[in-house]
Design a protein around this motif. Structure first.
Motif, PDB file in Angstrom:
ATOM      1  N   GLY A   1     -23.949  18.104  35.166  1.00  0.00           N
ATOM      2  CA  GLY A   1     -24.445  19.267  34.434  1.00  0.00           C
ATOM      3  C   GLY A   1     -25.953  19.262  34.307  1.00  0.00           C
ATOM      4  O   GLY A   1     -26.606  20.308  34.448  1.00  0.00           O
ATOM      5  N   ARG A   2     -26.523  18.084  34.044  1.00  0.00           N
ATOM      6  CA  ARG A   2     -27.986  17.983  33.952  1.00  0.00           C
ATOM      7  C   ARG A   2     -28.627  18.329  35.294  1.00  0.00           C
ATOM      8  O   ARG A   2     -29.638  19.049  35.346  1.00  0.00           O
ATOM      9  CB  ARG A   2     -28.380  16.565  33.528  1.00  0.00           C
TER      10      ARG A   2
ATOM     11  N   LEU B   1     -17.177  20.704  30.903  1.00  0.00           N
ATOM     12  CA  LEU B   1     -17.490  19.940  29.687  1.00  0.00           C
ATOM     13  C   LEU B   1     -16.911  20.586  28.437  1.00  0.00           C
ATOM     14  O   LEU B   1     -16.704  19.900  27.430  1.00  0.00           O
ATOM     15  CB  LEU B   1     -19.011  19.787  29.553  1.00  0.00           C
ATOM     16  N   ARG B   2     -16.608  21.886  28.494  1.00  0.00           N
ATOM     17  CA  ARG B   2     -16.022  22.573  27.346  1.00  0.00           C
ATOM     18  C   ARG B   2     -14.500  22.640  27.416  1.00  0.00           C
ATOM     19  O   ARG B   2     -13.855  23.184  26.518  1.00  0.00           O
ATOM     20  CB  ARG B   2     -16.589  23.997  27.227  1.00  0.00           C
TER      21      ARG B   2
ATOM     22  N   HIS C   1     -27.442  20.316  37.609  1.00  0.00           N
ATOM     23  CA  HIS C   1     -27.295  21.748  37.887  1.00  0.00           C
ATOM     24  C   HIS C   1     -28.230  22.590  37.019  1.00  0.00           C
ATOM     25  O   HIS C   1     -28.821  23.559  37.507  1.00  0.00           O
ATOM     26  CB  HIS C   1     -25.839  22.178  37.686  1.00  0.00           C
ATOM     27  N   VAL C   2     -28.359  22.242  35.762  1.00  0.00           N
ATOM     28  CA  VAL C   2     -29.288  22.967  34.882  1.00  0.00           C
ATOM     29  C   VAL C   2     -30.720  22.840  35.395  1.00  0.00           C
ATOM     30  O   VAL C   2     -31.529  23.759  35.274  1.00  0.00           O
ATOM     31  CB  VAL C   2     -29.171  22.434  33.431  1.00  0.00           C
TER      32      VAL C   2
ATOM     33  N   SER D   1     -21.572  15.116  32.522  1.00  0.00           N
ATOM     34  CA  SER D   1     -22.837  15.297  31.823  1.00  0.00           C
ATOM     35  C   SER D   1     -24.004  15.129  32.791  1.00  0.00           C
ATOM     36  O   SER D   1     -24.966  15.920  32.769  1.00  0.00           O
ATOM     37  CB  SER D   1     -22.939  14.286  30.674  1.00  0.00           C
TER      38      SER D   1
ATOM     39  N   ARG E   1     -16.438  12.302  31.314  1.00  0.00           N
ATOM     40  CA  ARG E   1     -17.385  13.083  30.514  1.00  0.00           C
ATOM     41  C   ARG E   1     -18.825  12.688  30.846  1.00  0.00           C
ATOM     42  O   ARG E   1     -19.705  13.559  30.956  1.00  0.00           O
ATOM     43  CB  ARG E   1     -17.119  12.856  29.022  1.00  0.00           C
TER      44      ARG E   1
ATOM     45  N   SER F   1     -17.570  25.916  36.358  1.00  0.00           N
ATOM     46  CA  SER F   1     -18.909  25.329  36.468  1.00  0.00           C
ATOM     47  C   SER F   1     -18.900  23.995  35.730  1.00  0.00           C
ATOM     48  O   SER F   1     -17.962  23.674  34.990  1.00  0.00           O
ATOM     49  CB  SER F   1     -19.942  26.262  35.840  1.00  0.00           C
ATOM     50  N   ALA F   2     -19.954  23.217  35.904  1.00  0.00           N
ATOM     51  CA  ALA F   2     -20.051  21.927  35.204  1.00  0.00           C
ATOM     52  C   ALA F   2     -20.029  22.142  33.692  1.00  0.00           C
ATOM     53  O   ALA F   2     -19.372  21.395  32.947  1.00  0.00           O
ATOM     54  CB  ALA F   2     -21.323  21.203  35.630  1.00  0.00           C
ATOM     55  N   GLU F   3     -20.713  23.176  33.238  1.00  0.00           N
ATOM     56  CA  GLU F   3     -20.759  23.479  31.801  1.00  0.00           C
ATOM     57  C   GLU F   3     -19.368  23.826  31.279  1.00  0.00           C
ATOM     58  O   GLU F   3     -18.967  23.393  30.192  1.00  0.00           O
ATOM     59  CB  GLU F   3     -21.725  24.635  31.555  1.00  0.00           C
ATOM     60  N   GLN F   4     -18.605  24.606  32.055  1.00  0.00           N
ATOM     61  CA  GLN F   4     -17.251  24.975  31.640  1.00  0.00           C
ATOM     62  C   GLN F   4     -16.317  23.762  31.626  1.00  0.00           C
ATOM     63  O   GLN F   4     -15.451  23.651  30.763  1.00  0.00           O
ATOM     64  CB  GLN F   4     -16.704  26.057  32.578  1.00  0.00           C
TER      65      GLN F   4
END
Length: 274
Positions: free
Chosen positions: A122-123, A262-263, A125-126, A119, A115, A257-260
């Motif tokens: 994800g940071r 994490l969910r 990529h955002v 995280s 995780r 995606s990285a966001e997906q």
């Protein structure tokens, strides 16, 4: 040693060595804290690509400053012969050492590490940055066990746009995504593939794609035939396997995606399965 660096830090023992230089522990009498200092010899930079990689990393670390799971840049010093990059000290070693020492990790422990890794990715990529060399050696831990994603020398700026593609064969044999090896343009989801390989290794104690030589490993990656041998995955949950399939999907447009990631239920439950 650069005079301004010498005035602020005391260089101590060597703690690492790379292709272009050496990493030392350094101590600041002002803060009373120890840091890591990567000292790079400029005369070892053979071409413009080498120089670009080593100059890029401090800039990206500055850009990503403030994220608790990304290595913190402290100072940069440069003179005619050397570039010195001072970062926080990660005294807890790296993920490669941990997996070699212990083998497969319990799901809950692997989920806690994973995780934090996702995280950090994800940071990136955002913010519009693809790391492009996510591997256990670049996953560090501080003295309290907090994860720090490091080594952004291969990173690329894609601007945060989904249709902004990158190119160039970069990465490490076991962890590189198939679309990179195919020579195609690719997006930031190459990091998701690499993180999926890391999760597989944490759960199984072995890589999903491998060969006797780098060339054979690349061929296995290109086939992308993901398997879960019973002897390695007997106690691994269906939820974890589901996540691995969706991260190491050969088609990057179907890959999470990285966001997906994490969910995903396995990540959100902390690896606690029924």
């Amino acid at each position: 040693m650069c005079e301004s660096l010498r005035l602020k830090y005391q260089l101590c023992e060597e703690i690492g060595r790379g292709r272009f230089g050496t990493v030392y522990r350094c101590f600041s009498p002002v803060t009373g804290e120890s840091y890591a200092c990567k000292t790079i010899e400029k005369n070892l930079l053979l071409d413009s690509t080498d120089r670009e990689c080593l100059e890029k990393e401090p800039k990206i670390l500055q850009f990503l400053a403030g994220d608790s799971n990304i290595l913190r840049l402290v100072d940069i010093y440069e003179d005619d012969n050397y570039l010195h990059v001072v970062t926080e000290l990660c005294a807890g070693g790296d993920l490669y050492e941990r997996v070699v020492a212990r083998g497969a990790l319990p799901e809950a422990e692997a989920a806690g590490i994973f995780r934090q890794l996702m995280s950090a990715i994800g940071r990136c990529h955002v913010t519009g940055i693809a790391h492009r060399d996510v591997k256990p050696d670049n996953v560090l831990f501080d003295s309290e066990g907090n994860l720090k994603l490091a080594d952004f020398g291969s990173a690329e700026w894609f601007g945060g746009y989904e249709d902004r593609m990158m190119n160039g064969v970069v990465g490490t044999p076991y962890y590189v995504a198939p679309e990179v090896l195919m020579g195609r343009d690719y997006n930031e989801k190459v990091d998701v593939w690499s993180a999926g390989v890391i999760l597989y290794i944490m759960l199984a104690g072995a890589p999903p794609f491998f060969g006797e030589t780098p060339a054979e490993t690349f061929e296995a990656v290109l086939r992308a035939n993901l398997r879960f041998p019973t002897r390695l995955f007997r106690s691994v949950s269906p939820e974890a396997k589901d996540l691995l399939r969706k991260m190491m999907c050969k088609d990057p447009y179907r890959r999470l995606s990285a966001e997906q990631v994490l969910r995903h239920p396995w990540v959100m439950s902390g690896g606690e399965t029924r």
